[in-house]
Design a protein around this motif. Structure first.
Motif, PDB file in Angstrom:
ATOM      1  N   TYR A 102       0.819  -1.237  -0.188  1.00 51.86           N
ATOM      2  CA  TYR A 102      -0.044   0.124  -0.181  1.00 51.86           C
ATOM      3  C   TYR A 102       0.795   1.411  -0.027  1.00 51.86           C
ATOM      4  CZ  TYR A 102      -3.369   3.474   1.331  1.00 51.86           C
ATOM      5  OH  TYR A 102      -4.172   4.528   1.186  1.00 51.86           O
ATOM      6  N   LYS A 103       1.858   1.210   0.904  1.00 49.82           N
ATOM      7  CA  LYS A 103       2.684   2.348   0.804  1.00 49.82           C
ATOM      8  C   LYS A 103       3.661   2.762  -0.384  1.00 49.82           C
ATOM      9  CE  LYS A 103       5.333   2.066   4.790  1.00 49.82           C
ATOM     10  NZ  LYS A 103       6.679   2.168   5.568  1.00 49.82           N
ATOM     11  N   THR A 104       3.998   1.645  -1.257  1.00 52.34           N
ATOM     12  CA  THR A 104       4.542   1.533  -2.527  1.00 52.34           C
ATOM     13  C   THR A 104       3.456   2.193  -3.432  1.00 52.34           C
ATOM     14  OG1 THR A 104       5.894  -0.140  -2.183  1.00 52.34           O
ATOM     15  CG2 THR A 104       5.824   0.653  -4.385  1.00 52.34           C
ATOM     16  N   ARG A 105       2.348   1.759  -3.472  1.00 51.66           N
ATOM     17  CA  ARG A 105       1.222   2.082  -4.353  1.00 51.66           C
ATOM     18  C   ARG A 105       0.879   3.672  -4.132  1.00 51.66           C
ATOM     19  NH1 ARG A 105      -4.904  -0.384  -4.888  1.00 51.66           N
ATOM     20  NH2 ARG A 105      -5.394   1.264  -6.276  1.00 51.66           N
ATOM     21  N   HIS A 106       0.827   3.756  -2.867  1.00 51.92           N
ATOM     22  CA  HIS A 106       0.353   5.440  -2.542  1.00 51.92           C
ATOM     23  C   HIS A 106       1.344   6.431  -3.062  1.00 51.92           C
ATOM     24  CE1 HIS A 106      -1.785   8.699  -0.525  1.00 51.92           C
ATOM     25  NE2 HIS A 106      -0.596   8.817   0.136  1.00 51.92           N
ATOM     26  N   THR A 107       2.711   6.159  -2.981  1.00 49.96           N
ATOM     27  CA  THR A 107       3.752   6.754  -3.463  1.00 49.96           C
ATOM     28  C   THR A 107       3.707   6.965  -5.042  1.00 49.96           C
ATOM     29  OG1 THR A 107       5.251   6.045  -1.619  1.00 49.96           O
ATOM     30  CG2 THR A 107       6.320   6.947  -3.425  1.00 49.96           C
ATOM     31  N   VAL A 108       3.560   5.787  -5.763  1.00 48.73           N
ATOM     32  CA  VAL A 108       3.200   6.086  -6.970  1.00 48.73           C
ATOM     33  C   VAL A 108       2.137   6.983  -7.547  1.00 48.73           C
ATOM     34  CG1 VAL A 108       2.992   4.781  -9.010  1.00 48.73           C
ATOM     35  CG2 VAL A 108       4.524   3.800  -7.516  1.00 48.73           C
TER      36      VAL A 108
END
Length: 55
Positions: free
Chosen positions: A10-16
């Motif tokens: 989720y953190k990675t997706r939110h950053t992207v």
């Protein structure tokens, strides 16, 4: 079976998603007027410079 929540994913997706949102603030990127890939790549590079330089 319910899907599990993966905090790292989720953190990675939110950053992207935030990065794409910032890129789309540039009108040329959002509307994609460029026809050729090399021109679009240049447009993306110019749009991302202020983000890289934190201007």
């Amino acid at each position: 079976m319910a899907p599990r929540f993966d905090a790292d994913h989720y953190k990675t997706r939110h950053t992207v998603e935030r990065a794409i949102k910032r890129l789309k603030q540039s009108r040329a990127v959002a509307t994609r007027f460029d026809k050729r890939a090399y021109t679009y790549t240049g447009t993306i590079t110019i749009a991302v410079l202020p983000i890289w330089l934190r201007i």
